[in-house]
Design an enzyme around this catalytic site. Sequence first.
Site, mmCIF file in Angstrom:
data_model
loop_
_atom_site.group_PDB
_atom_site.id
_atom_site.type_symbol
_atom_site.label_atom_id
_atom_site.label_comp_id
_atom_site.label_asym_id
_atom_site.label_seq_id
_atom_site.Cartn_x
_atom_site.Cartn_y
_atom_site.Cartn_z
ATOM 1 C CD GLU A 1 22.983 -3.770 -19.460
ATOM 2 O OE1 GLU A 1 23.867 -4.482 -18.952
ATOM 3 O OE2 GLU A 1 22.034 -3.589 -18.895
ATOM 4 C CG HIS B 1 18.818 -2.509 -16.042
ATOM 5 N ND1 HIS B 1 18.209 -3.539 -16.128
ATOM 6 C CD2 HIS B 1 20.120 -3.087 -15.825
ATOM 7 C CE1 HIS B 1 19.032 -4.913 -16.154
ATOM 8 N NE2 HIS B 1 20.076 -4.400 -15.940
ATOM 9 C CG PHE C 1 25.298 -5.513 -5.777
ATOM 10 C CD1 PHE C 1 26.371 -6.111 -6.633
ATOM 11 C CD2 PHE C 1 25.572 -5.382 -4.626
ATOM 12 C CE1 PHE C 1 27.905 -6.196 -6.388
ATOM 13 C CE2 PHE C 1 26.897 -5.467 -4.243
ATOM 14 C CZ PHE C 1 28.004 -5.665 -5.063
ATOM 15 C CE LYS C 2 20.777 -7.972 -13.267
ATOM 16 N NZ LYS C 2 20.313 -8.810 -14.318
HETATM 17 C C1 PEP Z 1 22.743 -6.353 -16.236
HETATM 18 O O1 PEP Z 1 21.981 -6.580 -15.174
HETATM 19 O O2 PEP Z 1 23.037 -5.367 -16.357
HETATM 20 C C2 PEP Z 1 23.400 -7.594 -16.887
HETATM 21 C C3 PEP Z 1 23.746 -7.502 -17.928
HETATM 22 O O3 PEP Z 1 23.097 -8.887 -16.014
HETATM 23 P P1 PEP Z 1 23.657 -10.307 -16.419
HETATM 24 O O4 PEP Z 1 25.249 -9.845 -16.426
HETATM 25 O O5 PEP Z 1 23.239 -10.988 -15.582
HETATM 26 O O6 PEP Z 1 23.153 -10.589 -17.792
#
Ligand code: PEP
Length: 230
Positions: A157, A88, A9-10
Amino acid sequence: MSLIFAANFKTNHTRKSTAEYLEKFSSFLEGRSEKGYVFPPATALTESVKNVTVGTQNPYPARSGSFTGEIGLDQLEEFECKTVLIGHSERRHVLGETLEQVREKYNFYKEQGYEIFFCIGEPLEVKEEGVDAVMGYIADQVEGIDLNYDKLVIAYEPVWAIGTGKSATAEDIADIHTRIKKLSDKPLLYGGSVKVANINEIAKIDNVDGVLVGTASWNVDDFCKMIEEA
Ligand code: PEP
């Protein structure tokens, strides 16, 4: 293995909207094989619910103490929280967390027996140097991190794909995931602009054990739709 669907959710959602989200998500997952996780902001931290594990986005490596603005083990334990998200890219690249700080968090929560979602991934300028540079960058991020920890979940990521709407290509994901799997056999998630439109392709890639989703997870109906599509 069941696919993992984790929602980050950040700095979005409130206590109220998180509770509503969890209720819907929990009933959606009833009778399904996928594993659901939600990482709400600290103010909305709550006990896990049926079918959904609730984790903490960014805990501080201490039980308690004078660390203004942070939360530690005491606060996590109040909600019986046993899952954390560490490393992250927004912590690393926006908030300036160093490799050493990330490592300290990892080791602290590993010692406490927590399930750890550990995020790795390269910025654009490294990607542009080629795959050896990417793997070199990742090697630095995992230095001092126990990749055999039994409660580890790795999330690859690429920084340039997060929140940009531009996911890595299936070929890139397959290539990097195959290489990361040689470093660790733990569940490996892809994250970076995963959405309803691309989940089907991403979920099918070899060595993708699930996804960590930011933006497209914030609406519970979209997130459930994504799981249906996968
Ligand atoms: C994340 O915050 O881990 C992410 C992958 O964001 P998004 O899906 O918005 O790229």
